[in-house]
Design a protein around this motif. Structure first.
Motif, PDB file in Angstrom:
ATOM      1  N   PRO A 206       0.817  -1.207   0.000  1.00 20.77           N
ATOM      2  CA  PRO A 206       0.000   0.000   0.000  1.00 20.77           C
ATOM      3  C   PRO A 206       0.860   1.270   0.000  1.00 20.77           C
ATOM      4  CG  PRO A 206      -0.917  -1.595   1.514  1.00 20.77           C
ATOM      5  CD  PRO A 206       0.389  -2.168   1.044  1.00 20.77           C
ATOM      6  N   GLY A 207       0.726   2.035  -1.070  1.00 24.06           N
ATOM      7  CA  GLY A 207       1.412   3.319  -1.158  1.00 24.06           C
ATOM      8  C   GLY A 207       2.810   3.268  -1.741  1.00 24.06           C
ATOM      9  N   GLU A 208       3.357   2.063  -2.000  1.00 27.81           N
ATOM     10  CA  GLU A 208       4.716   1.969  -2.509  1.00 27.81           C
ATOM     11  C   GLU A 208       4.865   0.795  -3.472  1.00 27.81           C
ATOM     12  OE1 GLU A 208       7.572   3.834   0.977  1.00 27.81           O
ATOM     13  OE2 GLU A 208       7.291   1.663   0.924  1.00 27.81           O
ATOM     14  N   HIS A 209       5.716   1.003  -4.479  1.00 26.58           N
ATOM     15  CA  HIS A 209       6.114  -0.066  -5.392  1.00 26.58           C
ATOM     16  C   HIS A 209       7.629  -0.186  -5.252  1.00 26.58           C
ATOM     17  CE1 HIS A 209       5.763  -1.918  -9.715  1.00 26.58           C
ATOM     18  NE2 HIS A 209       6.323  -2.738  -8.848  1.00 26.58           N
ATOM     19  N   LEU A 210       8.085  -1.283  -4.640  1.00 25.44           N
ATOM     20  CA  LEU A 210       9.483  -1.456  -4.273  1.00 25.44           C
ATOM     21  C   LEU A 210      10.192  -2.401  -5.235  1.00 25.44           C
ATOM     22  CD1 LEU A 210       8.931  -2.013  -0.444  1.00 25.44           C
ATOM     23  CD2 LEU A 210       9.611   0.124  -1.548  1.00 25.44           C
ATOM     24  N   PHE A 211      11.465  -2.146  -5.465  1.00 27.12           N
ATOM     25  CA  PHE A 211      12.290  -2.972  -6.333  1.00 27.12           C
ATOM     26  C   PHE A 211      13.618  -3.268  -5.652  1.00 27.12           C
ATOM     27  CE2 PHE A 211       9.558  -0.446  -9.008  1.00 27.12           C
ATOM     28  CZ  PHE A 211       9.147  -1.292 -10.011  1.00 27.12           C
ATOM     29  N   ILE A 212      14.146  -4.454  -5.934  1.00 27.32           N
ATOM     30  CA  ILE A 212      15.528  -4.770  -5.585  1.00 27.32           C
ATOM     31  C   ILE A 212      16.325  -4.820  -6.877  1.00 27.32           C
ATOM     32  CG2 ILE A 212      17.146  -6.430  -4.583  1.00 27.32           C
ATOM     33  CD1 ILE A 212      15.385  -5.238  -2.475  1.00 27.32           C
ATOM     34  N   LEU A 213      17.340  -3.973  -6.982  1.00 27.20           N
ATOM     35  CA  LEU A 213      18.263  -4.031  -8.104  1.00 27.20           C
ATOM     36  C   LEU A 213      19.467  -4.881  -7.725  1.00 27.20           C
ATOM     37  CD1 LEU A 213      18.373  -0.343  -9.420  1.00 27.20           C
ATOM     38  CD2 LEU A 213      17.057  -2.269 -10.337  1.00 27.20           C
ATOM     39  N   LYS A 214      19.827  -5.793  -8.611  1.00 28.84           N
ATOM     40  CA  LYS A 214      21.074  -6.548  -8.481  1.00 28.84           C
ATOM     41  C   LYS A 214      22.086  -5.919  -9.420  1.00 28.84           C
ATOM     42  CE  LYS A 214      23.044 -11.171  -9.098  1.00 28.84           C
ATOM     43  NZ  LYS A 214      22.736 -12.590  -9.449  1.00 28.84           N
ATOM     44  N   VAL A 215      23.219  -5.523  -8.875  1.00 28.66           N
ATOM     45  CA  VAL A 215      24.189  -4.726  -9.629  1.00 28.66           C
ATOM     46  C   VAL A 215      25.544  -5.430  -9.609  1.00 28.66           C
ATOM     47  CG1 VAL A 215      25.258  -2.468  -9.911  1.00 28.66           C
ATOM     48  CG2 VAL A 215      22.963  -2.629  -8.907  1.00 28.66           C
ATOM     49  N   ILE A 216      26.096  -5.680 -10.796  1.00 29.71           N
ATOM     50  CA  ILE A 216      27.427  -6.266 -10.918  1.00 29.71           C
ATOM     51  C   ILE A 216      28.213  -5.479 -11.978  1.00 29.71           C
ATOM     52  CG2 ILE A 216      26.724  -8.575 -10.197  1.00 29.71           C
ATOM     53  CD1 ILE A 216      26.664  -9.379 -13.146  1.00 29.71           C
ATOM     54  N   ARG A 217      29.501  -5.714 -12.025  1.00 31.21           N
ATOM     55  CA  ARG A 217      30.324  -5.061 -13.041  1.00 31.21           C
ATOM     56  C   ARG A 217      30.064  -5.662 -14.425  1.00 31.21           C
ATOM     57  NH1 ARG A 217      34.324  -1.986 -10.681  1.00 31.21           N
ATOM     58  NH2 ARG A 217      34.741  -2.426  -8.469  1.00 31.21           N
ATOM     59  N   PHE A 218      30.327  -4.857 -15.466  1.00 30.07           N
ATOM     60  CA  PHE A 218      30.258  -5.383 -16.835  1.00 30.07           C
ATOM     61  C   PHE A 218      31.248  -6.525 -16.988  1.00 30.07           C
ATOM     62  CE2 PHE A 218      28.562  -1.173 -18.568  1.00 30.07           C
ATOM     63  CZ  PHE A 218      27.323  -1.684 -18.811  1.00 30.07           C
TER      64      PHE A 218
END
Length: 218
Positions: A206-218
């Motif tokens: 309710p009230g938020e749309h949350l995301f988890i980004l997975k970040v690695i090097r090229f």
């Protein structure tokens, strides 16, 4: 993966540190869903920025007991609370009172976790000039745990700029962001810094749309 115990935390703690909520549990779920990948990189050093209650870094320490698990927080009460949470769960976490990763040596972090202050606010409300080590300001003002400034991006952008000097060659970042933080622009900024950022997990509450980004090097 079991959620670490946090029944030792008190109402007084929650006056000074961010109480575990849906964003906390989404980050925990992301770790659980990616455990096989994390095992494959054999992390030696794991760090959570802004550990608050310590729930997330404690969960990671339980999964990787041979790794050095560190946490950072500008709030001394949060550092103490994180340590208590680790001890409650027979885990090993060493909290460091610092801003972001100012005192962490370059390119050593294999797993980096960050649930940043992402709520969109004005810069006047955030008042970054007062983000310092004055305990009266940081230990008794929860605004530092959630207020993100314009686009909710002040701290997120600061991390993006520093990430190359933080992550080890095979390191990975799990970053929680809000839809209003302009997700596509964040991903583009990572790409400009030679990182691949992908949406790993998301959740609507309710009230938020949350995301988890997975970040690695090229």
């Amino acid at each position: 993966m079991e959620t670490p115990h946090y029944d030792h935390l008190t109402p007084q703690d929650y006056e000074k540190v961010y109480e575990p909520a849906e964003d906390t549990f989404l980050l925990l779920d992301a770790i659980e869903d990616n455990l096989e990948y994390l095992k494959s990189i054999q992390p030696g050093i794991c760090v959570e920025i802004g550990s608050g209650s310590g729930l997330v870094i404690t969960a990671l320490s339980q999964q990787f007991p041979n790794a050095v698990c560190l946490s950072t927080d500008i709030n001394q009460w949060a550092c103490n609370t994180t340590k208590r949470t680790a001890l409650r769960n027979q885990a090993s976490v060493d909290p460091i009172r610092t801003n972001l990763l100012d005192n962490i040596r370059d390119k050593l972090v294999d797993v980096l976790l960050f649930n940043p202050p992402y709520v969109v606010t004005t810069d006047d409300e955030l008042n970054h000039k007062e983000r310092n080590f004055d305990s009266e300001k940081t230990d008794n003002n929860l605004i530092y745990s959630w207020a993100g400034g314009v686009d909710g991006r002040r701290v997120i952008d600061a991390l993006i700029d520093k990430l190359d000097s933080i992550l080890s060659p095979n390191g990975v970042l799990y970053l929680l962001v809000l839809k209003e933080n302009n997700l596509s622009d964040i991903i583009s900024k990572f790409a400009c810094k030679q990182f691949i950022a992908v949406i790993f997990k998301e959740r609507r509450i309710p009230g938020e749309h949350l995301f988890i980004l997975k970040v690695i090097r090229f």
